[in-house]
Design an enzyme around this catalytic site. Structure first.
Site, PDB file in Angstrom:
ATOM      1  N   GLU A  59      -1.614  15.938   6.429  1.00 13.82           N
ATOM      2  CA  GLU A  59      -2.630  16.440   5.482  1.00 13.82           C
ATOM      3  C   GLU A  59      -4.125  15.665   5.539  1.00 13.82           C
ATOM      4  O   GLU A  59      -4.546  15.228   4.548  1.00 13.82           O
ATOM      5  CB  GLU A  59      -2.016  16.070   4.038  1.00 13.82           C
ATOM      6  CG  GLU A  59      -0.747  17.068   3.803  1.00 13.82           C
ATOM      7  CD  GLU A  59      -0.035  16.817   2.459  1.00 13.82           C
ATOM      8  OE1 GLU A  59      -0.471  15.923   1.633  1.00 13.82           O
ATOM      9  OE2 GLU A  59       1.123  17.134   2.184  1.00 13.82           O
ATOM     10  N   GLU A 107       6.936  23.949   5.677  1.00 20.28           N
ATOM     11  CA  GLU A 107       7.475  23.322   4.306  1.00 20.28           C
ATOM     12  C   GLU A 107       7.679  24.470   3.471  1.00 20.28           C
ATOM     13  O   GLU A 107       7.166  24.199   2.276  1.00 20.28           O
ATOM     14  CB  GLU A 107       6.668  22.102   3.986  1.00 20.28           C
ATOM     15  CG  GLU A 107       6.596  21.184   4.838  1.00 20.28           C
ATOM     16  CD  GLU A 107       5.752  19.753   4.259  1.00 20.28           C
ATOM     17  OE1 GLU A 107       5.488  19.818   3.108  1.00 20.28           O
ATOM     18  OE2 GLU A 107       5.305  18.935   5.155  1.00 20.28           O
TER      19      GLU A 107
END
Length: 567
Positions: free
Chosen positions: A343, A444
């Site tokens: 991220e 994900e």
């Protein structure tokens, strides 16, 4: 704006628009200069004969727009009522063009389109980052879920740039999504991208040479698809027999949800334990499931454990090197992929303390210690058009900067924590990422909807978009069983082991994407079929009733695959 199922709620000049906050509105007409528009998405061979894709790529602005000037705050802008409140459980798409003036503020500006129901409740929208003097193609989506009170009214709001920056809106539309044409398109596209014609030329050994097998019964069974679909797993999950049963039967790959993260393996400085990670990896080894390495570092401040956040620069650098050596050396050769620093579009903890080269150093050092895995970036909201920090363009810029610094980036991960997904919005993001020429994985995936039918539809949309896109090479779900998932209302399997509608839809897609064929060998000794890329077993029944077996692979290719097989 008239919001009708199957039709679009479109603007008509200034009529219906009102200021939101402090600003003045006026209507204008001018054709945007070609260099003021975003570059068109490049067509691919897979889209040449598809009418929907041609329309999507060819959309052009009308030139009529509404200008909001003298704005005093970033929340000031325009609003407009929809003539009919959105229906619960129906997904709507927002699309249009927005532009910004100079206004003295430097750099690009985020423009937000929001849908609010009953004057206060935000239910979705979209965002695009636009340079001054340019137009941006804004996209977004929204849905009123069935667990919320049915709305009585709805408005669309446009705002975002700093005070003093003029805001323009052109051709804004709100449409109820008709998924049927998109699904039809995706089936056709998947057939082109994921399948290949196969010609088996068969013969049989005999004492006096090679004999014909014409007329023999033949069965072809696909035993593995070359497009892996996996899931994250947990230590608690693998203690549940029904969890294990569904995972082993329906998934190809695994990733550890938390057990490999730094805050898990070293919650207290110097007390390092990989016991839980080892248990899960051993479980996957027993069941023949490759494991993705998630993740070496996490760039977001609140995902960094307190003792790491307390370190000074030199101490942090030493801790980073120890983490790299300890983790990557321990599992050298075990993981086909690593997510190196999770991220980075949403956090810069290590970069802020260790310098601009910190992220690239992590990639370089990981590759030095273990050259085998593909090293991925990984982030969220990139596919959703709702986050100014996570646009596809910013993701491409991040990867480009890493590569410029010598980071061997081997793949792009989009997480896929989606809400009310719209297929062509996802596809636009994938198209923009594909220009990097790197494998893309959905890493994900989960969808959240209390209504089982809505959840199943959302899951199908994302899976089909991924499966049909040539840049995507795999999908990982972020859990599948109630009680063992990070996100609620996302399960494929209830706690009692029964499939939800989403679980049944998922299993159906896996069957659809598996090819089998049976018949008889023709007079020329050939058997033809079209199948998904992957590994196959062929069973030939001879005239004497003997069944013979061989294995072969179907790889990507435009020309038919011709295989000589001697039984």
């Amino acid at each position: 704006m008239n919001l009708v199922e199957g039709h679009c709620d479109s603007e008509d000049g200034l009529a219906g628009w009102a200021p939101s906050g402090s600003c003045t509105l006026s209507e204008h007409a001018e054709d945007p200069a070609p260099d003021a528009l975003p570059p068109p998405l490049a067509a691919t061979a897979d889209d040449d004969d598809d009418e929907e894709e041609a329309v999507r790529r060819a959309r052009k602005p009308s030139g009529r727009y509404v200008l909001a000037a003298h704005r005093r705050d970033e929340k000031d802008g325009l609003c407009r009522a929809l003539s009919r409140a959105p229906r619960p459980k129906v997904t709507y798409r927002v699309a249009g063009w927005v532009g910004v003036g100079d206004g003295g503020a430097e750099g690009s500006h985020a423009v937000h389109v929001e849908i609010r129901v009953d004057d206060h409740r935000r239910v979705g929208g979209g965002v695009v980052v636009v340079e001054p003097g340019k137009w941006g193609d804004i996209k977004g989506s929204f849905r009123v879920d069935d667990d919320e009170e049915p709305p009585r009214s709805a408005k669309v709001y446009v705002h975002g740039p700093p005070a003093g920056v003029d805001l323009k809106v052109m051709d804004l539309q709100v449409c109820a999504v008709n998924k049927i044409p998109r699904l039809r398109h995706l089936r056709k596209k998947a057939d082109r991208v994921r399948k290949r014609d196969v010609i088996l030329k068969l013969s049989s050994r005999a004492e006096d040479g090679v004999s014909s097998v014409a007329g023999a019964h033949i069965q072809v069974i696909q035993v593995q698809n070359s497009f892996p679909i996996g899931s994250c797993i947990t230590k608690a999950g693998i203690q549940n027999p029904e969890y294990v049963d569904f995972f082993t039967k329906h998934f190809d790959w695994a990733v550890l949800e938390n057990e490999l993260k730094w805050y898990y393996t070293e919650a207290v400085q110097g007390q390092v334990s990989y016991a839980d990670a080892d248990e899960l990896i051993d479980f996957c080894d027993r069941h023949g499931k490759p494991v993705r390495g998630h993740c070496i570092f996490w760039a977001v401040d609140n995902a960094v454990q307190p003792w790491v956040r307390a370190l000074n620069g030199d101490q942090l650098r030493a801790a980073v090197e120890a983490r790299l050596r300890g983790l990557v050396s321990r599992y050298a050769g075990r993981f086909p992929h690593y997510e190196v620093n999770n991220e980075m579009l949403h956090g810069a903890f290590f970069q802020q303390l260790l310098g601009d080269d910190a992220n690239a150093h992590m990639f370089r050092e990981t590759a030095r210690i273990d050259p085998a895995p593909a090293l991925f970036v990984n982030d969220y909201n990139v596919e959703s058009a709702n986050d100014p920090n996570a646009t596809p363009e910013k993701y491409v810029a991040l990867v480009t900067d890493l590569q410029r610094r010598g980071a061997p980036v081997g793949g792009i991960g989009i997480q896929g924590h989606v809400t009310h997904p719209v297929g062509d919005i996802i596809c636009d993001a994938l198209d923009k990422l594909a220009v990097m020429g790197l494998p893309v994985w959905v890493t994900e995936l989960d969808v959240s909807a209390a209504d089982e039918a809505v959840r199943a539809d959302d899951l199908e949309i994302v899976l089909r978009e991924a499966f049909a896109h040539p840049a995507v090479e795999g999908v990982m779900l972020w859990g599948f069983m109630q009680g063992h998932m990070w996100r609620s209302h996302g399960q494929l399997v209830n706690a009692d082991g029964k499939l939800t509608e989403a679980g049944s839809r998922f299993a159906g897609l896996r069957r659809e994407w598996t090819s089998h064929a049976r018949g008889k060998v023709d007079a020329s000794g050939k058997f033809k079929f079209r199948g998904f890329h992957g590994t196959y077993q062929v069973f030939l029944t001879t005239a004497a009733g003997e069944v013979k077996k061989q294995t072969f692979d179907v790889k990507k290719g435009d020309a038919p695959l011709v295989l000589d097989m001697n039984f």
